[in-house]
Design a protein around this motif. Structure first.
Motif, PDB file in Angstrom:
ATOM      1  N   GLU A  91       0.829  -1.205   0.000  1.00  0.00           N
ATOM      2  CA  GLU A  91       0.000   0.000   0.000  1.00  0.00           C
ATOM      3  C   GLU A  91       0.866   1.259   0.000  1.00  0.00           C
ATOM      4  OE1 GLU A  91      -3.836   0.312   0.177  1.00  0.00           O
ATOM      5  OE2 GLU A  91      -2.987  -1.268  -1.083  1.00  0.00           O
ATOM      6  N   LYS A  92       1.945   1.247   0.782  1.00  0.00           N
ATOM      7  CA  LYS A  92       2.837   2.406   0.821  1.00  0.00           C
ATOM      8  C   LYS A  92       3.517   2.639  -0.530  1.00  0.00           C
ATOM      9  CE  LYS A  92       3.856   2.065   5.764  1.00  0.00           C
ATOM     10  NZ  LYS A  92       4.893   1.702   6.770  1.00  0.00           N
ATOM     11  N   ALA A  93       3.671   1.553  -1.308  1.00  0.00           N
ATOM     12  CA  ALA A  93       4.292   1.669  -2.632  1.00  0.00           C
ATOM     13  C   ALA A  93       3.313   2.150  -3.687  1.00  0.00           C
ATOM     14  CB  ALA A  93       4.888   0.324  -3.043  1.00  0.00           C
ATOM     15  N   GLY A  94       2.058   2.426  -3.277  1.00  0.00           N
ATOM     16  CA  GLY A  94       1.067   2.928  -4.225  1.00  0.00           C
ATOM     17  C   GLY A  94       0.007   1.925  -4.603  1.00  0.00           C
ATOM     18  N   GLY A  95      -0.004   0.765  -3.939  1.00  0.00           N
ATOM     19  CA  GLY A  95      -0.982  -0.266  -4.255  1.00  0.00           C
ATOM     20  C   GLY A  95      -0.373  -1.382  -5.081  1.00  0.00           C
ATOM     21  N   LEU A  96      -1.155  -2.437  -5.283  1.00  0.00           N
ATOM     22  CA  LEU A  96      -0.620  -3.631  -5.942  1.00  0.00           C
ATOM     23  C   LEU A  96      -0.219  -3.375  -7.382  1.00  0.00           C
ATOM     24  CD1 LEU A  96       0.093  -6.593  -5.694  1.00  0.00           C
ATOM     25  CD2 LEU A  96      -2.276  -7.169  -6.285  1.00  0.00           C
ATOM     26  N   ALA A  97      -0.993  -2.589  -8.116  1.00  0.00           N
ATOM     27  CA  ALA A  97      -0.648  -2.317  -9.516  1.00  0.00           C
ATOM     28  C   ALA A  97       0.719  -1.642  -9.609  1.00  0.00           C
ATOM     29  CB  ALA A  97      -1.715  -1.441 -10.171  1.00  0.00           C
ATOM     30  N   ALA A  98       0.953  -0.651  -8.751  1.00  0.00           N
ATOM     31  CA  ALA A  98       2.240   0.038  -8.753  1.00  0.00           C
ATOM     32  C   ALA A  98       3.357  -0.892  -8.291  1.00  0.00           C
ATOM     33  CB  ALA A  98       2.176   1.271  -7.855  1.00  0.00           C
ATOM     34  N   ALA A  99       3.069  -1.737  -7.303  1.00  0.00           N
ATOM     35  CA  ALA A  99       4.090  -2.657  -6.786  1.00  0.00           C
ATOM     36  C   ALA A  99       4.467  -3.714  -7.825  1.00  0.00           C
ATOM     37  CB  ALA A  99       3.597  -3.317  -5.509  1.00  0.00           C
ATOM     38  N   LEU A 100       3.523  -4.111  -8.654  1.00  0.00           N
ATOM     39  CA  LEU A 100       3.832  -5.029  -9.752  1.00  0.00           C
ATOM     40  C   LEU A 100       4.659  -4.322 -10.819  1.00  0.00           C
ATOM     41  CD1 LEU A 100       0.386  -6.858 -10.111  1.00  0.00           C
ATOM     42  CD2 LEU A 100       2.552  -7.951  -9.491  1.00  0.00           C
ATOM     43  N   ASP A 101       4.272  -3.102 -11.164  1.00  0.00           N
ATOM     44  CA  ASP A 101       4.990  -2.353 -12.202  1.00  0.00           C
ATOM     45  C   ASP A 101       6.428  -2.036 -11.795  1.00  0.00           C
ATOM     46  OD1 ASP A 101       2.818  -2.370 -13.880  1.00  0.00           O
ATOM     47  OD2 ASP A 101       2.112  -0.370 -13.300  1.00  0.00           O
ATOM     48  N   SER A 102       6.631  -1.713 -10.536  1.00  0.00           N
ATOM     49  CA  SER A 102       7.968  -1.309 -10.078  1.00  0.00           C
ATOM     50  C   SER A 102       8.917  -2.471  -9.879  1.00  0.00           C
ATOM     51  CB  SER A 102       7.832  -0.529  -8.768  1.00  0.00           C
ATOM     52  OG  SER A 102       7.440  -1.403  -7.705  1.00  0.00           O
ATOM     53  N   GLY A 103       8.366  -3.680  -9.822  1.00  0.00           N
ATOM     54  CA  GLY A 103       9.211  -4.845  -9.557  1.00  0.00           C
ATOM     55  C   GLY A 103       9.311  -5.197  -8.089  1.00  0.00           C
ATOM     56  N   LEU A 104       8.646  -4.429  -7.220  1.00  0.00           N
ATOM     57  CA  LEU A 104       8.687  -4.720  -5.788  1.00  0.00           C
ATOM     58  C   LEU A 104       8.200  -6.130  -5.494  1.00  0.00           C
ATOM     59  CD1 LEU A 104       8.971  -3.825  -2.800  1.00  0.00           C
ATOM     60  CD2 LEU A 104       6.600  -2.998  -2.931  1.00  0.00           C
ATOM     61  N   VAL A 105       7.065  -6.499  -6.074  1.00  0.00           N
ATOM     62  CA  VAL A 105       6.502  -7.828  -5.833  1.00  0.00           C
ATOM     63  C   VAL A 105       7.416  -8.910  -6.408  1.00  0.00           C
ATOM     64  CG1 VAL A 105       4.573  -9.370  -6.338  1.00  0.00           C
ATOM     65  CG2 VAL A 105       4.137  -6.988  -5.702  1.00  0.00           C
ATOM     66  N   ALA A 106       7.850  -8.726  -7.652  1.00  0.00           N
ATOM     67  CA  ALA A 106       8.695  -9.731  -8.297  1.00  0.00           C
ATOM     68  C   ALA A 106       9.989  -9.956  -7.528  1.00  0.00           C
ATOM     69  CB  ALA A 106       8.995  -9.313  -9.733  1.00  0.00           C
ATOM     70  N   ASP A 107      10.600  -8.885  -7.054  1.00  0.00           N
ATOM     71  CA  ASP A 107      11.863  -9.010  -6.318  1.00  0.00           C
ATOM     72  C   ASP A 107      11.657  -9.744  -4.997  1.00  0.00           C
ATOM     73  OD1 ASP A 107      13.111  -7.654  -8.340  1.00  0.00           O
ATOM     74  OD2 ASP A 107      13.208  -5.732  -7.284  1.00  0.00           O
ATOM     75  N   ARG A 108      10.575  -9.417  -4.325  1.00  0.00           N
ATOM     76  CA  ARG A 108      10.287 -10.070  -3.039  1.00  0.00           C
ATOM     77  C   ARG A 108      10.046 -11.569  -3.243  1.00  0.00           C
ATOM     78  NH1 ARG A 108       8.151  -8.140   1.914  1.00  0.00           N
ATOM     79  NH2 ARG A 108       7.737  -9.937   3.260  1.00  0.00           N
ATOM     80  N   LEU A 109       9.265 -11.919  -4.251  1.00  0.00           N
ATOM     81  CA  LEU A 109       8.981 -13.332  -4.509  1.00  0.00           C
ATOM     82  C   LEU A 109      10.243 -14.063  -4.949  1.00  0.00           C
ATOM     83  CD1 LEU A 109       5.576 -13.043  -6.426  1.00  0.00           C
ATOM     84  CD2 LEU A 109       5.953 -13.328  -3.973  1.00  0.00           C
ATOM     85  N   ALA A 110      11.070 -13.415  -5.756  1.00  0.00           N
ATOM     86  CA  ALA A 110      12.295 -14.055  -6.231  1.00  0.00           C
ATOM     87  C   ALA A 110      13.226 -14.380  -5.074  1.00  0.00           C
ATOM     88  CB  ALA A 110      12.999 -13.146  -7.240  1.00  0.00           C
TER      89      ALA A 110
END
Length: 607
Positions: free
Chosen positions: A406-425
């Motif tokens: 949420e602090k990163a702007g929500g899930l759409a923004a977190a997917l676009d920025s790579g935040l989610v991908a990096d965390r999962l990796a």
């Protein structure tokens, strides 16, 4: 009348249970293994047995009443599913998935499922499944007011929804049709890298509320995060973030808060780690209840949960073991309070499932519901100090991840920025290392492989869309090595081979020879054994010494010399210790993938 414990003859024969007494006994065992010493304080003993999950949730060796007081069904913190007390509990929705591209075949399979225990239908449409224009044919003969239908159409969601709603209207049962249209634009972004339209999803939700009161529009699918190697809390945090994004879109489109909550269903993967899977479902209810509380939803608002057995845990090798994996996962889903459960057929990694595989998947749930009476218990995990504590720890970890998104702007923004991908990796890298070291064993793959197995043949399944988060399986590295071995067998008529050079009597070398054989065979490498002097006639180019530590001290160097003189290009030793002529060691916890890749290279088996 309650009888005091001291008056019970059986209880009086035992001393009262005390935590420090238990710690003393554990300390005695740990001293023998070298994990503790006489000077280790008692209050540090439990820490020696505690491990952290991939979400940094401590998993202790002992739980007591003070660790996690249980709640009650239907009351805060809402981790327990709301069910009536007593006999005759309805159980869960047995939901079968269908993705065959031929409408006639799909229709036959759907009817067979519904006639033999399934209670709803999950249809994959568009790319990777049934063509959307085949939907009417596939559902011909299905009573839409009795059998809920859940759509999963990805980029074709709007088209599929229109086709389904038109079919419902044509049959004149708009008020009775149930299930879900499966709109999930954020899930589509996670899978393909291209988001769907939140406005379209919201419009479908409004239409469902106004015209199809039993139908949901939104499915928050958390399986893309699980399939990318994510942890339980990472799945839950992403699911909560998606759910909140959809709440904003739905209320922005004119729905009330309660109407918006009623339009959302969650889909979560469950695997063979039964306690983590139980806690995962309960933690999702905890998270969503908190979201409902701060959103002003009605008291008792609960997440609707669809549990599907994990794709990441399924194997191509020894696929029959998948029946056991999915049984454990389905049990966990039932205990965790899932509203709907999908058991994947055991051959799902091989291709399109056949009739037998679908029947076993159905009957797995029937057995749990009917023969084991699992659904007759209101909350099987409730009151377990371990389950309650794990639920709370997982919920807190997931909430932390949710707030980070949420602090990163929500899930759409977190997917676009790579935040989610990096965390999962990062999580996948840790899990992958555990699999490689066989700390996370895979029966039939990394443990007890069968090099003579004959895999069932299946028609190829349509390729699902990609382009977003990666799709991994826990067995992929071992299975890639087995594929190399199979290719070598096809090309040369023989599998790569390692010679197990045994020293001393059978009773001395059997344990380590069995360990080494199991390890090398996990990479598709055949093993033969004998005295070091027999290496020259073994047809192998690599050897592994197998015996006891005492005999290694006496004979390992000489045996390695004999093997070298007979042409061995590499000499391994099963166990630890450095000896002249020995190149490296294999032992419990070693990097098995690294060992196997090196061995295949030494044997001339190319990628």
């Amino acid at each position: 009348m309650t009888v005091p414990p001291e008056e019970l003859e059986l209880a009086a024969a035992f001393p009262p249970a005390e935590r420090d007494r238990w710690r003393e006994m554990v300390k005695g065992v740990l001293r023998k293994s070298g994990a503790a010493t006489d000077d280790t304080p008692l209050d540090e003993i439990e820490g020696l047995l505690t491990r952290d999950s991939y979400d940094a949730v401590p998993i202790a060796a002992l739980y007591t009443r003070g660790d996690a007081p249980p709640g009650r069904p239907g009351l805060a913190p809402y981790v327990r599913e709301v069910r009536p007390d007593g006999e005759g509990v309805a159980g869960w929705d047995v939901r079968q998935r269908h993705a065959h591209p031929d409408p006639a075949v799909t229709r036959e399979a759907i009817l067979a499922d519904l006639e033999n225990g399934a209670t709803s239908v999950w249809l994959r449409l568009g790319e990777g499944g049934l063509p959307v224009d085949g939907l009417p044919d596939a559902l011909r003969g299905v009573l839409l007011d009795l059998a809920p239908v859940v759509l999963d159409a990805g980029a074709a969601t709007a088209q599929a929804a229109e086709a389904f709603l038109a079919l419902a209207a044509e049959r004149g049962n708009a008020a009775g049709v149930s299930g879900s249209l499966g709109a999930d634009p954020l899930g589509l972004a996670a899978r393909t890298g291209t988001a769907g339209s939140p406005d379209e999803a919201a419009a479908l939700a409004v239409r469902c509320v106004r015209e199809f009161p039993k139908l949901r529009a939104i499915t928050v699918d958390a399986t893309p995060y699980h399939d990318a190697g994510g942890s339980d809390a990472e799945d839950l945090g992403a699911a909560a973030a998606a759910g909140v994004a959809y709440l904003r879109a739905l209320t922005g489109a004119g729905l009330s808060v309660d109407e918006a909550f009623g339009q959302i269903e969650f889909r979560l993967a469950v695997n063979a780690d039964q306690f983590s899977s139980i806690a995962k479902l309960r933690a999702m209810r905890r998270l969503w209840a908190r979201v409902a509380e701060v959103s002003g939803a009605a008291d008792g608002t609960s997440a609707r949960l669809h549990a599907v057995t994990s794709s990441a845990m399924m194997t191509r090798r020894d696929p029959w073991v998948n029946m056991l994996r999915t049984t454990v996962a389905a049990f966990a889903a039932g205990v965790g309070g899932a509203d709907a459960v999908t058991v994947q057929p055991f051959d799902a990694r091989i291709g399109l499932p056949d009739d037998f595989a679908r029947r076993i998947a159905r009957n797995t749930q029937t057995l749990l519901l009917e023969e084991s009476s699992l659904a007759r218990v209101v909350d099987p995990a409730g009151g377990s100090w371990y389950a309650e504590s794990l639920t709370e720890g997982l919920a807190r970890s997931a909430w932390t991840w949710f707030t980070e998104i949420e602090k990163a702007g929500g899930l759409a923004a977190a997917l676009d920025s790579g935040l989610v991908a990096d965390r999962l990796a990062a999580t996948w890298a840790r899990r992958r290392a555990d699999v490689a070291r066989r700390k996370a064993p895979l029966t039939g793959v990394s443990e007890f492989p069968d090099l003579t197995e004959r895999l069932p043949e299946r028609d190829a399944a349509p390729a699902p869309p990609g382009g977003g988060l990666p799709v991994v399986t826990y067995a992929q590295d071992f299975e890639a090595l087995r594929d190399r071995s199979d290719a070598h067998l096809d090309a040369t008529g023989a599998r790569p081979r390692v010679f197990l050079a045994t020293l001393g009597p059978i009773a001395v070398h059997t344990a380590r020879a069995s360990f080494a054989a199991n390890l090398f065979q996990a990479g598709g490498i055949e093993t033969v054994s004998g005295a070091p002097e027999e290496f020259g006639t073994s047809g192998a180019a690599v050897a592994c010494l197998c015996s006891s530590d005492r005999l290694y001290e006496e004979r390992a160097a000489d045996a390695a010399r004999v093997l070298r003189e007979a042409g061995a290009v590499k000499v391994w030793l099963a166990g630890k210790g450095t000896f002249e002529g020995v190149d490296a060691n294999v032992y419990a916890g070693c990097d098995a993938i690294g060992v196997l890749e090196t061995t295949l290279h030494d044997l001339g088996v190319n990628e």
